[in-house]
Design a protein around this motif. Structure first.
Motif, mmCIF file in Angstrom:
data_model
loop_
_atom_site.group_PDB
_atom_site.id
_atom_site.type_symbol
_atom_site.label_atom_id
_atom_site.label_comp_id
_atom_site.label_asym_id
_atom_site.label_seq_id
_atom_site.Cartn_x
_atom_site.Cartn_y
_atom_site.Cartn_z
ATOM 1 N N MET A 118 0.843 -1.192 0.000
ATOM 2 C CA MET A 118 0.000 0.000 0.000
ATOM 3 C C MET A 118 0.877 1.242 0.000
ATOM 4 S SD MET A 118 -2.921 1.110 2.773
ATOM 5 C CE MET A 118 -3.707 -0.485 2.646
ATOM 6 N N ASP B 204 -1.889 6.415 0.597
ATOM 7 C CA ASP B 204 -3.072 5.594 0.854
ATOM 8 C C ASP B 204 -3.114 5.170 2.318
ATOM 9 O OD1 ASP B 204 -3.918 5.712 -1.781
ATOM 10 O OD2 ASP B 204 -2.872 3.880 -2.358
ATOM 11 N N VAL C 226 -6.092 5.745 5.095
ATOM 12 C CA VAL C 226 -6.706 4.631 5.812
ATOM 13 C C VAL C 226 -6.632 4.857 7.321
ATOM 14 C CG1 VAL C 226 -6.434 2.183 6.371
ATOM 15 C CG2 VAL C 226 -6.382 2.937 3.985
ATOM 16 N N LEU D 222 -2.806 -4.099 8.624
ATOM 17 C CA LEU D 222 -2.796 -3.766 7.201
ATOM 18 C C LEU D 222 -1.719 -4.501 6.411
ATOM 19 C CD1 LEU D 222 -3.547 0.064 7.332
ATOM 20 C CD2 LEU D 222 -5.127 -1.833 6.968
ATOM 21 N N ALA E 42 -2.842 -5.983 3.162
ATOM 22 C CA ALA E 42 -4.069 -5.317 2.725
ATOM 23 C C ALA E 42 -3.874 -4.701 1.339
ATOM 24 C CB ALA E 42 -4.468 -4.243 3.727
ATOM 25 N N LEU F 6 -5.622 -1.796 -1.451
ATOM 26 C CA LEU F 6 -6.565 -0.717 -1.732
ATOM 27 C C LEU F 6 -6.756 -0.690 -3.239
ATOM 28 C CD1 LEU F 6 -8.269 1.564 -0.572
ATOM 29 C CD2 LEU F 6 -6.303 3.086 -0.827
ATOM 30 N N ARG G 139 -13.722 2.565 -4.669
ATOM 31 C CA ARG G 139 -12.399 2.280 -4.115
ATOM 32 C C ARG G 139 -12.602 1.550 -2.797
ATOM 33 N NH1 ARG G 139 -7.606 5.819 -2.312
ATOM 34 N NH2 ARG G 139 -9.186 7.345 -1.789
ATOM 35 N N LEU H 140 -10.905 -1.004 0.335
ATOM 36 C CA LEU H 140 -9.776 -1.568 1.071
ATOM 37 C C LEU H 140 -10.110 -3.007 1.435
ATOM 38 C CD1 LEU H 140 -7.057 -1.146 2.632
ATOM 39 C CD2 LEU H 140 -8.462 -0.452 4.595
#
Length: 232
Positions: free
Chosen positions: A1, A5, A9, A27, A30, A32, A103, A105
């Motif tokens: 990420m 971003d 978040v 995260l 994770a 996005l 968008r 996540l």
């Protein structure tokens, strides 16, 4: 990420009370991602691999029974879905797809469950989200059992108009079939309901809905605090 971003978040309400270390751990892995319109994000009956957090766009939660689709809810930012399945490590009861470019996540589900056992602040926030979702489901059920489809439509228009800039003019971001499924009726009956509401201060112009007489519409819809007030 990307770092920008990540900063966005971190500012989301779901993560606002977490320690930076716990958020970093959550995260890991994770994603996005940007999704176009019409992408099926999750499928009913599948196990949850990710917790989805809607950052921008519009997502529909729906179910399909005997070849007919029925709307469950429409999600606007910032929303999680489907949190209960992720927390309980149980299969999805519904499906989800994008109605607008969105968008989203995607956080690995196992990581969510691991952090829940360690981070009290995050667990409290998740509990609050689950409680809010439960209350929303009860309100929708009350609307189904206590109102006709035209009354549900009238209250939906009033609710949506509150977030419109003018407070009286809104444009459907989806087709009428989608709206019909979310108020629990058919497209044909929706057309009749819209025509009926023209007698109660509403004007219809394609996908545009204009409230000319809010007092007449409210008198017909009779909005209730413990069904229609999002803060109740």
């Amino acid at each position: 990420m990307r770092s920008d971003d990540f900063d966005q978040v971190k500012s989301l309400p779901l993560f606002a009370r977490m320690t930076e270390q716990s958020l970093d751990n959550l995260l890991q892995g994770a994603l996005l991602q940007q999704f176009p319109v019409g992408v099926h994000l999750i499928h009913e009956g599948d196990p949850p691999d990710f917790l989805h957090v809607l950052i921008d766009g519009l997502v529909e939660i729906f179910t399909e029974q005997d070849g007919v689709e029925w709307g469950i809810s429409l999600l606007a930012p910032v929303s999680t879905f489907i949190l209960a399945a992720v927390v309980g490590d149980q299969r999805y009861l519904n499906s989800a797809r994008t109605l607008k470019e969105s968008r989203i996540l995607l956080i690995p589900a196992q990581g969510v469950r691991t952090i829940l056992g360690r981070e009290i602040a995050f667990a409290q926030t998740v509990t609050s989200e689950l409680a809010s979702a439960y209350r929303g489901a009860v309100k929708k059920l009350k609307g189904y059992v206590a109102r006709s489809s035209v009354e549900r439509l009238a209250n939906w228009i009033l609710s949506e108009a509150q977030s419109a800039a003018s407070g009286k003019h809104l444009v459907l971001p989806f087709d009428r079939a989608t709206l019909a499924s979310h108020i629990g009726t058919t497209r044909e009956n929706l057309s009749r309901n819209l025509a009926h509401l023209t007698e109660h201060g509403v004007r219809i112009r394609g996908r545009e809905i204009i409230i000319d007489r809010r007092d007449l519409l409210e008198a017909f819809a009779r909005p209730q605090r413990f069904i229609d007030d999002p803060n109740s």
